[in-house]
Design a protein around this motif. Structure first.
Motif, PDB file in Angstrom:
ATOM      1  N   ILE A 220     -12.626   9.854   7.645  1.00 11.18           N
ATOM      2  CA  ILE A 220     -11.988  10.814   7.777  1.00 11.18           C
ATOM      3  C   ILE A 220     -11.569  11.194   6.150  1.00 11.18           C
ATOM      4  O   ILE A 220     -11.492  12.283   5.857  1.00 11.18           O
ATOM      5  CB  ILE A 220     -10.623  10.686   8.610  1.00 11.18           C
ATOM      6  CG1 ILE A 220     -11.091  10.514  10.106  1.00 11.18           C
ATOM      7  CG2 ILE A 220      -9.412  11.544   8.349  1.00 11.18           C
ATOM      8  CD1 ILE A 220      -9.901  10.283  10.844  1.00 11.18           C
ATOM      9  N   GLU A 221     -11.334  10.295   5.443  1.00  7.39           N
ATOM     10  CA  GLU A 221     -11.241  10.458   4.171  1.00  7.39           C
ATOM     11  C   GLU A 221     -12.136  11.191   3.340  1.00  7.39           C
ATOM     12  O   GLU A 221     -11.739  11.887   2.592  1.00  7.39           O
ATOM     13  CB  GLU A 221     -10.919   8.933   3.562  1.00  7.39           C
ATOM     14  CG  GLU A 221      -9.762   8.081   3.576  1.00  7.39           C
ATOM     15  CD  GLU A 221      -9.630   7.332   4.808  1.00  7.39           C
ATOM     16  OE1 GLU A 221      -8.840   6.381   4.955  1.00  7.39           O
ATOM     17  OE2 GLU A 221     -10.428   7.584   5.666  1.00  7.39           O
ATOM     18  N   ASP A 222     -13.385  10.852   3.576  1.00  8.40           N
ATOM     19  CA  ASP A 222     -14.342  11.523   3.175  1.00  8.40           C
ATOM     20  C   ASP A 222     -14.545  12.885   3.559  1.00  8.40           C
ATOM     21  O   ASP A 222     -14.542  13.961   2.641  1.00  8.40           O
ATOM     22  CB  ASP A 222     -15.711  11.047   3.789  1.00  8.40           C
ATOM     23  CG  ASP A 222     -16.271   9.543   3.163  1.00  8.40           C
ATOM     24  OD1 ASP A 222     -15.722   9.448   2.246  1.00  8.40           O
ATOM     25  OD2 ASP A 222     -16.928   8.779   3.902  1.00  8.40           O
TER      26      ASP A 222
ATOM     27  N   LEU B 202       0.086  14.457   0.507  1.00  8.33           N
ATOM     28  CA  LEU B 202       0.355  13.164   0.950  1.00  8.33           C
ATOM     29  C   LEU B 202      -0.117  13.320   2.481  1.00  8.33           C
ATOM     30  O   LEU B 202       0.195  14.221   3.227  1.00  8.33           O
ATOM     31  CB  LEU B 202       1.785  12.966   0.999  1.00  8.33           C
ATOM     32  CG  LEU B 202       2.068  11.221   1.676  1.00  8.33           C
ATOM     33  CD1 LEU B 202       1.576  10.244   0.920  1.00  8.33           C
ATOM     34  CD2 LEU B 202       3.667  11.404   1.495  1.00  8.33           C
ATOM     35  N   VAL B 203      -0.781  12.376   2.768  1.00  7.23           N
ATOM     36  CA  VAL B 203      -1.515  12.325   4.261  1.00  7.23           C
ATOM     37  C   VAL B 203      -1.023  11.319   5.075  1.00  7.23           C
ATOM     38  O   VAL B 203      -1.067  10.059   4.759  1.00  7.23           O
ATOM     39  CB  VAL B 203      -3.030  12.311   4.274  1.00  7.23           C
ATOM     40  CG1 VAL B 203      -3.632  12.541   5.746  1.00  7.23           C
ATOM     41  CG2 VAL B 203      -3.885  13.298   3.342  1.00  7.23           C
TER      42      VAL B 203
ATOM     43  N   VAL C  13      -8.188   9.553  -4.692  1.00  5.28           N
ATOM     44  CA  VAL C  13      -7.523   8.836  -3.610  1.00  5.28           C
ATOM     45  C   VAL C  13      -6.899   7.761  -3.628  1.00  5.28           C
ATOM     46  O   VAL C  13      -7.457   6.847  -4.472  1.00  5.28           O
ATOM     47  CB  VAL C  13      -8.234   9.215  -2.230  1.00  5.28           C
ATOM     48  CG1 VAL C  13      -8.711  10.558  -1.909  1.00  5.28           C
ATOM     49  CG2 VAL C  13      -9.365   8.081  -2.276  1.00  5.28           C
ATOM     50  N   VAL C  14      -5.909   7.367  -3.033  1.00  9.11           N
ATOM     51  CA  VAL C  14      -5.251   5.921  -2.907  1.00  9.11           C
ATOM     52  C   VAL C  14      -4.654   5.886  -1.524  1.00  9.11           C
ATOM     53  O   VAL C  14      -4.032   6.763  -1.040  1.00  9.11           O
ATOM     54  CB  VAL C  14      -4.133   5.983  -4.088  1.00  9.11           C
ATOM     55  CG1 VAL C  14      -3.071   6.882  -3.861  1.00  9.11           C
ATOM     56  CG2 VAL C  14      -3.611   4.353  -4.410  1.00  9.11           C
ATOM     57  N   GLY C  15      -4.826   4.613  -0.932  1.00  7.18           N
ATOM     58  CA  GLY C  15      -4.301   4.425   0.527  1.00  7.18           C
ATOM     59  C   GLY C  15      -5.510   4.536   1.262  1.00  7.18           C
ATOM     60  O   GLY C  15      -6.705   4.902   1.066  1.00  7.18           O
TER      61      GLY C  15
ATOM     62  N   ILE D  80       0.880  -1.208   0.074  1.00  6.85           N
ATOM     63  CA  ILE D  80       0.119   0.133  -0.037  1.00  6.85           C
ATOM     64  C   ILE D  80       0.829   1.237  -0.116  1.00  6.85           C
ATOM     65  O   ILE D  80       0.527   2.303  -0.871  1.00  6.85           O
ATOM     66  CB  ILE D  80      -1.008   0.045   1.373  1.00  6.85           C
ATOM     67  CG1 ILE D  80      -2.033  -1.153   1.286  1.00  6.85           C
ATOM     68  CG2 ILE D  80      -1.807   1.270   1.463  1.00  6.85           C
ATOM     69  CD1 ILE D  80      -2.770  -1.334   2.344  1.00  6.85           C
ATOM     70  N   ASP D  81       1.879   1.284   0.830  1.00  4.72           N
ATOM     71  CA  ASP D  81       2.711   2.329   0.728  1.00  4.72           C
ATOM     72  C   ASP D  81       3.450   2.601  -0.428  1.00  4.72           C
ATOM     73  O   ASP D  81       3.482   3.812  -0.874  1.00  4.72           O
ATOM     74  CB  ASP D  81       4.135   1.852   1.768  1.00  4.72           C
ATOM     75  CG  ASP D  81       5.006   3.231   2.089  1.00  4.72           C
ATOM     76  OD1 ASP D  81       4.488   4.466   2.141  1.00  4.72           O
ATOM     77  OD2 ASP D  81       6.065   2.984   1.807  1.00  4.72           O
TER      78      ASP D  81
END
Length: 335
Positions: free
Chosen positions: A59-61, A24-25, A50-52, A4-5
């Protein structure tokens, strides 16, 4: 199959090459329960892609919604927190009292993402230091076992395979195991000296070494972040690797085969001047019981057992879990 990284970093590189703004988060701190571990990453493009992942999705939302409304305007990194209050914890899907702290980093040429990817392609474990005050980035070789650190304005993240896996044998099961393990941050090496396996290895990012297994084990100098899995069914190859691996600090050493075959293998290994304590470290039959039949399923069962041991899950819990899944309990692969 990338971890994933690595997938996040490659996607950031592609967006930057296309002239798109992105950020990058990174999860840098958590309190209480948290859906994702420290060091988890997420990349957001200015168009909302998004990816990851840094949470279970809530929180992504919120991060995506902010980007869609405001774009990516920040020039310098920013640290934000979610879930400080009970209301926020409920809103963002965190357990009550749970808190997650994130670093939001706008990316550009100064971020050195492409250089980082080049070093990762060479299987280097890299420490990336971000100055949260001015956005500058430095890269250096990381020490084994290092974890994310924050010292004042300096955020140091680790990139690259954290663990090593040596697979003996280049058959179909080995291919499945190598693919999944690569996605789990293992640097995978496959060893098979047999001529018939010299051609047709389908995984360009996983080296196939044509050497005698015991020689390669000695060369690799296996440590406590290493694992060895013997899958050839050929005692001349599997036993040679195991007799040397069992003398090392490798956290996991396993061999495919039935209970009867593994009992015979243990008897043979005791003749190679191994102690009973060393031979007792061998996992065989290999894997947790999940009713697996196909190579992908068997690979999952092997990695499930490896993961349980790596994460310090007591053996009694592994046995109880396997017993709950099967009646009667059996090995993941008994062939």
């Amino acid at each position: 199959m990338d971890s994933i990284d690595l997938e996040v970093l490659k996607t950031c590189s592609a967006w930057l090459a296309a002239g798109q703004r992105c950020q990058l988060v990174t999860v840098i701190r958590t309190w209480g329960s948290s859906p994702r571990p420290i060091g988890a990453t997420l990349a957001i493009c200015e168009d909302g892609r998004v990816v990851g992942s840094v949470s279970g999705g809530c929180i992504e939302d919120d991060l995506i919604e902010r980007v869609r409304k405001e774009g990516i305007q920040r020039q310098l990194p920013e640290v934000v927190s979610y879930g400080i209050s009970a209301d926020e914890a409920h809103r963002f899907g965190l357990p009550c009292g749970g808190t997650i702290e994130l670093a939001l980093e706008p990316l550009g040429p100064h971020s050195r993402i492409d250089e980082l990817l080049e070093r990762l392609a060479a299987h280097e474990l890299v420490a990336r230091t971000l100055d949260l005050g001015n956005g500058t980035v430095t890269l250096e070789r990381a020490r084994p076992g290092a974890v994310l650190e924050r010292n004042g304005n300096l955020l140091v993240t680790q990139h690259g395979p954290r663990w090593r896996l040596l697979i003996i044998g280049a058959g179909q099961l080995s291919r499945m195991l190598a693919q999944i393990a690569s996605a789990m941050d293992y640097h995978v090496t496959v060893c098979d000296p047999r001529e018939e396996y010299r051609a047709g290895w389908p995984l360009p990012d996983v080296p196939l070494v044509h050497a005698m297994p015991d020689d390669l084990v000695l060369e690799m100098q296996l440590d406590s972040r290493s694992a060895v899995v013997a899958l050839t069914h050929d005692p001349k190859l599997d036993d040679m690797a195991l007799m040397e691996a069992l003398k090392t600090d490798a956290f996991y050493i396993g061999a495919i085969g039935s209970r009867a075959n593994n009992a015979k293998r243990r008897e043979r290994l005791l003749q190679f001047e191994l102690t009973e304590q060393q031979v007792a470290r061998l996992h065989g039959p290999i894997g947790l019981y999940i009713g697996s039949k196909t190579p992908p399923e068997i690979a999952i069962s092997i990695l499930a057992e490896m993961t349980a041991i790596k994460n310090g899950v007591p053996e009694v819990l592994q046995i109880n879990h396997a017993t709950a899944l099967a009646s009667p309990p059996s090995a993941a692969c008994s062939t």
